[in-house]
Design a protein around this motif. Sequence first.
Motif, mmCIF file in Angstrom:
data_model
loop_
_atom_site.group_PDB
_atom_site.id
_atom_site.type_symbol
_atom_site.label_atom_id
_atom_site.label_comp_id
_atom_site.label_asym_id
_atom_site.label_seq_id
_atom_site.Cartn_x
_atom_site.Cartn_y
_atom_site.Cartn_z
ATOM 1 N N LEU A 259 49.641 33.044 -2.314
ATOM 2 C CA LEU A 259 48.634 32.434 -3.181
ATOM 3 C C LEU A 259 47.399 33.329 -3.191
ATOM 4 O O LEU A 259 46.765 33.529 -2.154
ATOM 5 N N VAL A 260 47.061 33.881 -4.348
ATOM 6 C CA VAL A 260 45.887 34.741 -4.512
ATOM 7 C C VAL A 260 44.772 33.902 -5.120
ATOM 8 O O VAL A 260 44.894 33.421 -6.247
ATOM 9 N N VAL A 261 43.687 33.736 -4.381
ATOM 10 C CA VAL A 261 42.576 32.892 -4.817
ATOM 11 C C VAL A 261 41.343 33.754 -5.032
ATOM 12 O O VAL A 261 40.752 34.275 -4.081
ATOM 13 N N ALA B 74 47.417 24.761 11.202
ATOM 14 C CA ALA B 74 46.921 25.876 12.010
ATOM 15 C C ALA B 74 47.783 27.111 11.834
ATOM 16 O O ALA B 74 47.445 28.183 12.325
ATOM 17 N N ASP B 75 48.912 26.950 11.134
ATOM 18 C CA ASP B 75 49.896 28.021 11.081
ATOM 19 C C ASP B 75 49.975 28.769 9.753
ATOM 20 O O ASP B 75 50.574 29.838 9.686
ATOM 21 N N LEU B 76 49.425 28.203 8.680
ATOM 22 C CA LEU B 76 49.481 28.877 7.387
ATOM 23 C C LEU B 76 48.592 30.125 7.436
ATOM 24 O O LEU B 76 47.377 30.016 7.590
ATOM 25 N N PRO B 77 49.154 31.322 7.310
ATOM 26 C CA PRO B 77 48.327 32.528 7.392
ATOM 27 C C PRO B 77 47.338 32.622 6.230
ATOM 28 O O PRO B 77 47.699 32.382 5.077
ATOM 29 N N VAL B 78 46.102 32.969 6.565
ATOM 30 C CA VAL B 78 45.049 33.135 5.567
ATOM 31 C C VAL B 78 44.369 34.478 5.783
ATOM 32 O O VAL B 78 43.906 34.777 6.889
ATOM 33 N N ILE B 79 44.339 35.286 4.737
ATOM 34 C CA ILE B 79 43.624 36.559 4.765
ATOM 35 C C ILE B 79 42.426 36.437 3.831
ATOM 36 O O ILE B 79 42.593 36.198 2.633
ATOM 37 N N VAL B 80 41.232 36.558 4.372
ATOM 38 C CA VAL B 80 40.037 36.544 3.538
ATOM 39 C C VAL B 80 39.911 37.902 2.856
ATOM 40 O O VAL B 80 40.015 38.948 3.504
ATOM 41 N N VAL B 81 39.718 37.890 1.539
ATOM 42 C CA VAL B 81 39.520 39.115 0.753
ATOM 43 C C VAL B 81 38.173 38.958 0.060
ATOM 44 O O VAL B 81 38.048 38.194 -0.898
ATOM 45 N N SER B 82 37.168 39.662 0.546
ATOM 46 C CA SER B 82 35.802 39.367 0.098
ATOM 47 C C SER B 82 34.980 40.630 -0.100
ATOM 48 O O SER B 82 35.216 41.656 0.536
ATOM 49 N N GLY B 83 33.994 40.512 -0.972
ATOM 50 C CA GLY B 83 33.040 41.592 -1.157
ATOM 51 C C GLY B 83 31.949 41.562 -0.106
ATOM 52 O O GLY B 83 31.114 42.472 -0.043
ATOM 53 N N THR C 240 48.495 32.148 -8.406
ATOM 54 C CA THR C 240 47.077 32.496 -8.476
ATOM 55 C C THR C 240 46.235 31.246 -8.697
ATOM 56 O O THR C 240 46.700 30.248 -9.241
ATOM 57 N N ALA C 241 44.999 31.327 -8.256
ATOM 58 C CA ALA C 241 44.024 30.259 -8.469
ATOM 59 C C ALA C 241 42.666 30.906 -8.682
ATOM 60 O O ALA C 241 42.300 31.837 -7.961
ATOM 61 N N ALA C 242 41.927 30.392 -9.656
ATOM 62 C CA ALA C 242 40.618 30.966 -9.988
ATOM 63 C C ALA C 242 39.469 30.183 -9.371
ATOM 64 O O ALA C 242 38.309 30.582 -9.500
ATOM 65 N N ASP C 243 39.777 29.075 -8.697
ATOM 66 C CA ASP C 243 38.715 28.275 -8.083
ATOM 67 C C ASP C 243 39.261 27.598 -6.831
ATOM 68 O O ASP C 243 40.471 27.522 -6.601
ATOM 69 N N GLY C 244 38.332 27.093 -6.017
ATOM 70 C CA GLY C 244 38.727 26.512 -4.740
ATOM 71 C C GLY C 244 39.559 25.257 -4.854
ATOM 72 O O GLY C 244 40.473 25.034 -4.052
ATOM 73 N N GLN C 245 39.272 24.411 -5.840
ATOM 74 C CA GLN C 245 40.021 23.169 -5.965
ATOM 75 C C GLN C 245 41.481 23.427 -6.332
ATOM 76 O O GLN C 245 42.390 22.792 -5.805
ATOM 77 N N THR C 246 41.703 24.358 -7.245
ATOM 78 C CA THR C 246 43.074 24.702 -7.617
ATOM 79 C C THR C 246 43.828 25.261 -6.405
ATOM 80 O O THR C 246 45.015 24.975 -6.210
ATOM 81 N N ALA C 247 43.130 26.037 -5.579
ATOM 82 C CA ALA C 247 43.745 26.571 -4.371
ATOM 83 C C ALA C 247 44.153 25.453 -3.425
ATOM 84 O O ALA C 247 45.266 25.447 -2.878
ATOM 85 N N LEU C 248 43.268 24.486 -3.218
ATOM 86 C CA LEU C 248 43.582 23.371 -2.328
ATOM 87 C C LEU C 248 44.748 22.552 -2.854
ATOM 88 O O LEU C 248 45.599 22.080 -2.085
ATOM 89 N N ASP D 260 39.295 34.581 -1.515
ATOM 90 C CA ASP D 260 37.932 35.069 -1.734
ATOM 91 C C ASP D 260 36.962 34.020 -1.206
ATOM 92 O O ASP D 260 37.294 32.827 -1.124
ATOM 93 N N LEU D 261 35.763 34.420 -0.857
ATOM 94 C CA LEU D 261 34.778 33.474 -0.337
ATOM 95 C C LEU D 261 33.874 32.912 -1.409
ATOM 96 O O LEU D 261 33.347 31.808 -1.284
#
Length: 250
Positions: A16-18, A83-92, A41-49, A63-64
Amino acid sequence: MRGGALPSTGTHAHVLVVDDDEDVRTLARWQLESEGFEVLTAADGQTALDAVAEGRPDVVLLDLTLPLVAGLDVLTHIRRRSADLPVIVVSGRSGETDRIVGLDLGADDYVVKPFSPAELAARVRSVLRRSRRAETAPATPVPVQEPLAEPPRARGGLVIDRATRTVTVRGDAVELTAREFDLLAFLAASPRHVYTRDQLLEHVWQSSSDWQEPATVTQHVHRLRRKLERDPDRPHWLRTVRGVGYRFEP
């Protein structure tokens, strides 16, 4: 996907690319799909959730700076759910404080924009490998007792259960992220052995200082100390060997 079949490190693993930047979503999607990943893909936080609630992704690139629900809030919600779903923050946001906050909230990795698409895909494969190994870890509890010099009322122990991926300190359960557990279990498996930060990046993160800041290790050690140690500033279990790295003291 979560709770089902183990994710592949390539074909059919869902990422999932947010990100609110369409160019970033397109670039990440192109690279990941070219390497065999299924991309949402998701363009906003709510769609990601919403996507996470449906149990669809095996790893999240987050993204933050997001509309509707901020990225850090998305990360907090994800960690409350799993606690197990991997999350990679990709941020400027490249500052140390931003990286620390993201890691403290449970991110498994932190990538600064602009990023190399190939490196991003490599990091996705890395966290998926760790997730798969974690779910198939052998049932080998590692009990560690505090020193006998402690007063009886202060005695207890640290118990690391690889089978259930749980940790207790003096009988109280301690909630760790997947990466925190992996780091603690790795160090505890070789008591008093000193590992450099580069070695820990290699063995725990399947990464290197060419791709990832060694400070990531330091930040995770500090988080573990806050969760496990009576006095994080004077740790018993997780010791610093100045100028070298870290060791686990039983």
